[in-house]
Design a protein around this motif. Sequence first.
Motif, PDB file in Angstrom:
ATOM      1  N   VAL A 123       0.848  -1.187   0.000  1.00 35.19           N
ATOM      2  CA  VAL A 123       0.000   0.000   0.000  1.00 35.19           C
ATOM      3  C   VAL A 123       0.889   1.244   0.000  1.00 35.19           C
ATOM      4  CG1 VAL A 123      -1.740   1.308   1.291  1.00 35.19           C
ATOM      5  CG2 VAL A 123      -1.839  -1.193   1.244  1.00 35.19           C
ATOM      6  N   LYS A 124       0.710   2.069  -1.009  1.00 33.86           N
ATOM      7  CA  LYS A 124       1.448   3.335  -1.085  1.00 33.86           C
ATOM      8  C   LYS A 124       0.606   4.456  -0.482  1.00 33.86           C
ATOM      9  CE  LYS A 124       4.102   6.455  -3.703  1.00 33.86           C
ATOM     10  NZ  LYS A 124       5.482   6.570  -3.430  1.00 33.86           N
ATOM     11  N   ILE A 125      -0.698   4.436  -0.787  1.00 30.76           N
ATOM     12  CA  ILE A 125      -1.610   5.481  -0.304  1.00 30.76           C
ATOM     13  C   ILE A 125      -2.879   4.821   0.225  1.00 30.76           C
ATOM     14  CG2 ILE A 125      -3.021   7.474  -0.952  1.00 30.76           C
ATOM     15  CD1 ILE A 125      -0.947   7.954  -3.223  1.00 30.76           C
ATOM     16  N   PHE A 126      -3.294   5.245   1.408  1.00 35.79           N
ATOM     17  CA  PHE A 126      -4.546   4.791   2.008  1.00 35.79           C
ATOM     18  C   PHE A 126      -5.255   6.037   2.516  1.00 35.79           C
ATOM     19  CE2 PHE A 126      -6.314   2.134   5.865  1.00 35.79           C
ATOM     20  CZ  PHE A 126      -7.609   2.438   5.503  1.00 35.79           C
ATOM     21  N   HIS A 127      -6.374   6.387   1.886  1.00 35.59           N
ATOM     22  CA  HIS A 127      -7.214   7.481   2.341  1.00 35.59           C
ATOM     23  C   HIS A 127      -8.482   6.869   2.924  1.00 35.59           C
ATOM     24  CE1 HIS A 127      -5.456  10.937  -0.292  1.00 35.59           C
ATOM     25  NE2 HIS A 127      -4.535  10.289   0.396  1.00 35.59           N
TER      26      HIS A 127
END
Length: 151
Positions: A123-127
């Motif tokens: 996971v690079k980005i988790f919003h």
Amino acid sequence: MSTETTSKNEQLIRKLYQVAEEQKIQEFVDLFTEDGVFFDASAGKEYRGADIGRTVEIYAKAFPDMHRELFKFYVTGDDVMVELSLNGTHKGPLALPFGTIPATGKKMSTPCGDFFHIENGKVKIFHCYPSGTVLLEQLGVLENLSAAVEK
């Protein structure tokens, strides 16, 4: 885009939710890239590095029986969107950027939308977009938030 890629990306996110439920903080953090980011939209706070595990710790302390009910996955290449609800009983302090809400003993079932970008199997980005107003209403503090918060 292959079905195998979609399947692997969905499996990665399912594993992320599983280790969060099991409160395996380091394993949760290890599923992120070295420069990964977790943005908690309801708190307006961004986490990086080892701090990525803080949200799991915060919610586990406040809701020791926390369960994420996963409704629907939408996968497009390396992007995964999940419709879910956050469920639990408020048995401990809930630390928020503006203060701490002491345990109310009330149950919550808060709608949430999570958005992920995967890079090289991590996971690079988790919003994370939980409905903060629904959560605060279910805890019975929305009408008088300033009185409910310990600073």
